[in-house]
Scaffold this motif. Structure first.
Motif, PDB file in Angstrom:
ATOM      1  N   LYS A   1      57.513 -32.111  19.591  1.00 56.67           N
ATOM      2  CA  LYS A   1      56.240 -31.445  19.869  1.00 56.67           C
ATOM      3  C   LYS A   1      56.277 -30.039  19.261  1.00 56.67           C
ATOM      4  O   LYS A   1      57.282 -29.326  19.387  1.00 56.67           O
ATOM      5  CB  LYS A   1      56.016 -31.338  21.380  1.00 56.67           C
ATOM      6  N   ARG A   2      55.193 -29.662  18.621  1.00 55.19           N
ATOM      7  CA  ARG A   2      55.124 -28.368  17.955  1.00 55.19           C
ATOM      8  C   ARG A   2      53.981 -27.551  18.538  1.00 55.19           C
ATOM      9  O   ARG A   2      52.853 -28.055  18.650  1.00 55.19           O
ATOM     10  CB  ARG A   2      54.876 -28.611  16.460  1.00 55.19           C
ATOM     11  N   ALA A   3      54.267 -26.317  18.945  1.00 53.11           N
ATOM     12  CA  ALA A   3      53.192 -25.363  19.251  1.00 53.11           C
ATOM     13  C   ALA A   3      53.057 -24.508  17.990  1.00 53.11           C
ATOM     14  O   ALA A   3      54.040 -23.935  17.526  1.00 53.11           O
ATOM     15  CB  ALA A   3      53.571 -24.507  20.449  1.00 53.11           C
ATOM     16  N   HIS A   4      51.852 -24.466  17.420  1.00 51.01           N
ATOM     17  CA  HIS A   4      51.684 -23.789  16.129  1.00 51.01           C
ATOM     18  C   HIS A   4      51.393 -22.294  16.253  1.00 51.01           C
ATOM     19  O   HIS A   4      51.283 -21.615  15.231  1.00 51.01           O
ATOM     20  CB  HIS A   4      50.573 -24.463  15.318  1.00 51.01           C
ATOM     21  N   GLY A   5      51.239 -21.792  17.468  1.00 57.76           N
ATOM     22  CA  GLY A   5      50.973 -20.364  17.600  1.00 57.76           C
ATOM     23  C   GLY A   5      50.867 -19.946  19.045  1.00 57.76           C
ATOM     24  O   GLY A   5      51.018 -20.771  19.965  1.00 57.76           O
ATOM     25  N   SER A   6      50.618 -18.651  19.280  1.00 58.17           N
ATOM     26  CA  SER A   6      50.524 -18.158  20.655  1.00 58.17           C
ATOM     27  C   SER A   6      49.320 -18.803  21.331  1.00 58.17           C
ATOM     28  O   SER A   6      48.269 -18.975  20.722  1.00 58.17           O
ATOM     29  CB  SER A   6      50.406 -16.636  20.671  1.00 58.17           C
ATOM     30  N   GLY A   7      49.508 -19.187  22.586  1.00 54.39           N
ATOM     31  CA  GLY A   7      48.415 -19.784  23.351  1.00 54.39           C
ATOM     32  C   GLY A   7      48.143 -21.240  23.001  1.00 54.39           C
ATOM     33  O   GLY A   7      47.112 -21.781  23.401  1.00 54.39           O
ATOM     34  N   ALA A   8      49.042 -21.888  22.265  1.00 59.34           N
ATOM     35  CA  ALA A   8      48.862 -23.319  21.963  1.00 59.34           C
ATOM     36  C   ALA A   8      48.841 -24.104  23.271  1.00 59.34           C
ATOM     37  O   ALA A   8      49.584 -23.784  24.208  1.00 59.34           O
ATOM     38  CB  ALA A   8      49.990 -23.808  21.068  1.00 59.34           C
ATOM     39  N   ILE A   9      47.985 -25.121  23.323  1.00 62.84           N
ATOM     40  CA  ILE A   9      47.723 -25.818  24.583  1.00 62.84           C
ATOM     41  C   ILE A   9      48.167 -27.274  24.530  1.00 62.84           C
ATOM     42  O   ILE A   9      47.763 -28.022  23.632  1.00 62.84           O
ATOM     43  CB  ILE A   9      46.197 -25.760  24.885  1.00 62.84           C
ATOM     44  N   PHE A  10      49.013 -27.667  25.501  1.00 58.65           N
ATOM     45  CA  PHE A  10      49.376 -29.078  25.677  1.00 58.65           C
ATOM     46  C   PHE A  10      48.587 -29.571  26.896  1.00 58.65           C
ATOM     47  O   PHE A  10      48.920 -29.225  28.030  1.00 58.65           O
ATOM     48  CB  PHE A  10      50.880 -29.232  25.920  1.00 58.65           C
TER      49      PHE A  10
ATOM     50  N   ILE B   1      46.682 -30.948  15.494  1.00 59.27           N
ATOM     51  CA  ILE B   1      45.721 -32.029  15.712  1.00 59.27           C
ATOM     52  C   ILE B   1      44.313 -31.437  15.787  1.00 59.27           C
ATOM     53  O   ILE B   1      44.122 -30.290  16.183  1.00 59.27           O
ATOM     54  CB  ILE B   1      46.046 -32.864  16.973  1.00 59.27           C
ATOM     55  N   MET B   2      43.328 -32.227  15.395  1.00 56.45           N
ATOM     56  CA  MET B   2      41.958 -31.718  15.264  1.00 56.45           C
ATOM     57  C   MET B   2      41.252 -31.783  16.615  1.00 56.45           C
ATOM     58  O   MET B   2      40.398 -32.640  16.843  1.00 56.45           O
ATOM     59  CB  MET B   2      41.205 -32.562  14.215  1.00 56.45           C
ATOM     60  N   LYS B   3      41.640 -30.888  17.481  1.00 55.02           N
ATOM     61  CA  LYS B   3      41.008 -30.886  18.806  1.00 55.02           C
ATOM     62  C   LYS B   3      40.797 -29.469  19.294  1.00 55.02           C
ATOM     63  O   LYS B   3      41.621 -28.589  19.056  1.00 55.02           O
ATOM     64  CB  LYS B   3      41.880 -31.656  19.808  1.00 55.02           C
ATOM     65  N   LYS B   4      39.700 -29.273  20.007  1.00 59.06           N
ATOM     66  CA  LYS B   4      39.438 -27.995  20.671  1.00 59.06           C
ATOM     67  C   LYS B   4      39.164 -28.277  22.143  1.00 59.06           C
ATOM     68  O   LYS B   4      39.025 -29.436  22.545  1.00 59.06           O
ATOM     69  CB  LYS B   4      38.239 -27.302  20.037  1.00 59.06           C
ATOM     70  N   ILE B   5      39.096 -27.195  22.941  1.00 57.98           N
ATOM     71  CA  ILE B   5      38.762 -27.419  24.347  1.00 57.98           C
ATOM     72  C   ILE B   5      37.416 -26.768  24.672  1.00 57.98           C
ATOM     73  O   ILE B   5      37.061 -25.725  24.114  1.00 57.98           O
ATOM     74  CB  ILE B   5      39.851 -26.920  25.319  1.00 57.98           C
TER      75      ILE B   5
ATOM     76  N   ASN C   1      36.176 -23.824  35.787  1.00 55.42           N
ATOM     77  CA  ASN C   1      37.186 -23.653  34.741  1.00 55.42           C
ATOM     78  C   ASN C   1      38.064 -24.899  34.571  1.00 55.42           C
ATOM     79  O   ASN C   1      39.280 -24.860  34.707  1.00 55.42           O
ATOM     80  CB  ASN C   1      38.050 -22.428  35.039  1.00 55.42           C
ATOM     81  N   ILE C   2      37.388 -25.989  34.284  1.00 56.80           N
ATOM     82  CA  ILE C   2      38.082 -27.223  33.904  1.00 56.80           C
ATOM     83  C   ILE C   2      37.628 -27.512  32.475  1.00 56.80           C
ATOM     84  O   ILE C   2      36.438 -27.433  32.171  1.00 56.80           O
ATOM     85  CB  ILE C   2      37.697 -28.405  34.822  1.00 56.80           C
ATOM     86  N   TYR C   3      38.591 -27.804  31.616  1.00 55.75           N
ATOM     87  CA  TYR C   3      38.286 -27.969  30.188  1.00 55.75           C
ATOM     88  C   TYR C   3      38.583 -29.390  29.757  1.00 55.75           C
ATOM     89  O   TYR C   3      39.534 -30.017  30.249  1.00 55.75           O
ATOM     90  CB  TYR C   3      39.128 -26.997  29.351  1.00 55.75           C
ATOM     91  N   SER C   4      37.764 -29.874  28.824  1.00 59.00           N
ATOM     92  CA  SER C   4      38.081 -31.175  28.235  1.00 59.00           C
ATOM     93  C   SER C   4      38.436 -30.963  26.776  1.00 59.00           C
ATOM     94  O   SER C   4      38.062 -29.941  26.172  1.00 59.00           O
ATOM     95  CB  SER C   4      36.905 -32.134  28.373  1.00 59.00           C
ATOM     96  N   THR C   5      39.155 -31.893  26.182  1.00 59.61           N
ATOM     97  CA  THR C   5      39.495 -31.772  24.765  1.00 59.61           C
ATOM     98  C   THR C   5      38.467 -32.556  23.952  1.00 59.61           C
ATOM     99  O   THR C   5      38.037 -33.634  24.359  1.00 59.61           O
ATOM    100  CB  THR C   5      40.911 -32.314  24.480  1.00 59.61           C
ATOM    101  N   GLN C   6      38.091 -31.978  22.831  1.00 61.18           N
ATOM    102  CA  GLN C   6      37.109 -32.642  21.972  1.00 61.18           C
ATOM    103  C   GLN C   6      37.614 -32.679  20.547  1.00 61.18           C
ATOM    104  O   GLN C   6      38.185 -31.700  20.055  1.00 61.18           O
ATOM    105  CB  GLN C   6      35.782 -31.865  21.988  1.00 61.18           C
ATOM    106  N   THR C   7      37.349 -33.805  19.899  1.00 58.23           N
ATOM    107  CA  THR C   7      37.772 -33.940  18.505  1.00 58.23           C
ATOM    108  C   THR C   7      36.824 -33.146  17.613  1.00 58.23           C
ATOM    109  O   THR C   7      35.616 -33.110  17.850  1.00 58.23           O
ATOM    110  CB  THR C   7      37.757 -35.434  18.120  1.00 58.23           C
TER     111      THR C   7
ATOM    112  N   ARG D   1      38.487 -22.585  20.749  1.00 57.69           N
ATOM    113  CA  ARG D   1      39.891 -22.606  21.156  1.00 57.69           C
ATOM    114  C   ARG D   1      40.480 -23.973  20.817  1.00 57.69           C
ATOM    115  O   ARG D   1      40.156 -24.981  21.434  1.00 57.69           O
ATOM    116  CB  ARG D   1      40.011 -22.328  22.663  1.00 57.69           C
ATOM    117  N   TYR D   2      41.310 -23.967  19.766  1.00 60.18           N
ATOM    118  CA  TYR D   2      41.954 -25.205  19.337  1.00 60.18           C
ATOM    119  C   TYR D   2      43.197 -25.428  20.179  1.00 60.18           C
ATOM    120  O   TYR D   2      43.805 -24.475  20.664  1.00 60.18           O
ATOM    121  CB  TYR D   2      42.350 -25.119  17.862  1.00 60.18           C
TER     122      TYR D   2
END
Ligand SMILES: [Zn+2]
Length: 336
Positions: free
Chosen positions: A161-170, A62-66, A74-80, A112-113
């Motif tokens: 649900k798919r994690a596409h790589g190391s460090g993928a974030i849900f 999905i097209m999102k980064k934090i 250290n609180i992150y939001s997701t952004q398109t 960081r996607y």
């Protein structure tokens, strides 16, 4: 790393109990409520109705980064975003817990996607097999949702649900209409979970208010460093979910996770009487600023269908616990 988080209770399940998984969960509802989640490990005699072929869904992240909501917190939001830089996506990400969070905190200039994707109405479980084989599709209709009829329970289907790589974030989420949910890890990298029980929601909301953040807690808008939860005395649970393990989330619980490597997992929502009795079902759905995808929009469940006498009848018929039930094997039994 922290002072107020502990691992969630881990229970072993045998093949018989897995055939009526909802009944097994009901038996442990007290633990589930207290901790917000339990982990369930199937015994060797459990048979799961899984498709044999190699998992291969054509999913794109999905097209999102934090991004940090405030420079010093250290609180992150997701952004398109409108594109993903392939080279930074392949970048190796530290997944040891301490390194993961410290890298995230210091990676100001690195994109960081989330690097995840979802496929709703998809499953790696085979439907309509022998009742001896566990099929995730059956859970909603074994649960209290049964009282609302097939038309409603048919809307409750698994989501891959798919994690596409190391460090993928849900990022942080709760189930639709604060239902219970089950997450099954099919294969791939371990998932590091952080679970905030329903009774800690207000404390979390206060923390966000303090940061002048109006982001919603429920729809994947936030990702929170656990050190912040420690600092603000918000009680949460952490656990590592390995392949073939279930995480069961209690009604209203909020959960976020990251994956050590590419992985496949799958989840489904359901209800127990506590969903009605503890008031989760009738919390008004307030419109939020999140863009909720069309696929995620379900009919709101009419809770008038769940009359007290029908709930009692359902419990007596389907969740009845006899005195012959063997106690479960608890790992880390200091929890109870
Ligand atoms: Zn929202």
């Amino acid at each position: 790393m922290s002072s107020i988080s502990i691992d969630i209770p881990t229970l072993q399940i045998n093949g018989n109990d897995l055939q009526n998984f909802v009944r097994f969960i009901y038996k442990h509802e007290k633990l589930l409520k207290e901790f917000g989640a339990i982990k369930v490990q199937p015994n060797i005699d459990c048979q799961l109705a899984l498709k044999k072929r190699k998992k291969n869904l054509p999913l794109k992240p999905i097209m999102k980064k934090i991004v940090k909501i405030n420079e010093n917190v250290n609180i992150y939001s997701t952004q398109t975003i409108d594109h993903i830089n392939q080279s930074s996506q392949k970048h190796f990400v530290e997944t040891d817990e301490n390194n993961f969070w410290s890298c995230l905190s210091s990676s100001n200039n690195v994109q960081r996607y989330l690097n995840i994707s979802f496929s709703s109405k998809t499953s790696f479980f085979i439907q309509r097999t022998s009742s001896e084989n566990f099929d995730l599709h059956r859970v909603p209709n074994q649960s209290l949702l049964k009282l609302a009829g097939r038309k409603l329970t048919n809307q409750f289907v698994p989501c891959v649900k798919r994690a596409h790589g190391s460090g993928a974030i849900f990022p942080l989420m709760s189930a639709q209409q604060r239902l219970f949910s089950i997450d099954y890890h099919h294969e791939g990298g371990d998932h590091h979970w952080y679970i905030i029980p329903s009774h800690q929601r207000q404390a979390l909301q206060n923390l966000l208010d303090e940061q002048n953040s109006s982001l919603c807690l429920d729809h994947g808008q936030l990702f929170i460093d656990p050190s912040i939860l420690d600092k603000y005395h918000i009680r949460y649970q952490r656990t590592i979910q390995r392949p073939n393990e279930f995480i069961v989330l209690s009604a209203g619980a909020l959960a976020q996770s990251y994956a050590e490597d590419t992985s496949w997992s799958e989840s489904i929502n359901f209800a127990l009487p506590g969903w009605i009795e503890d008031g989760h079902a009738n919390i008004p759905f307030l419109p939020c600023q999140c863009h909720i995808q069309q696929n995620d929009v379900f009919d709101t469940i009419d809770i008038a269908l769940f009359k007290q006498e029908l709930i009692e009848k359902y419990v007596a018929s389907y969740l009845n616990i006899t005195s012959n039930d063997e106690p479960p094997i608890l790992i880390g039994s200091s929890f109870c």
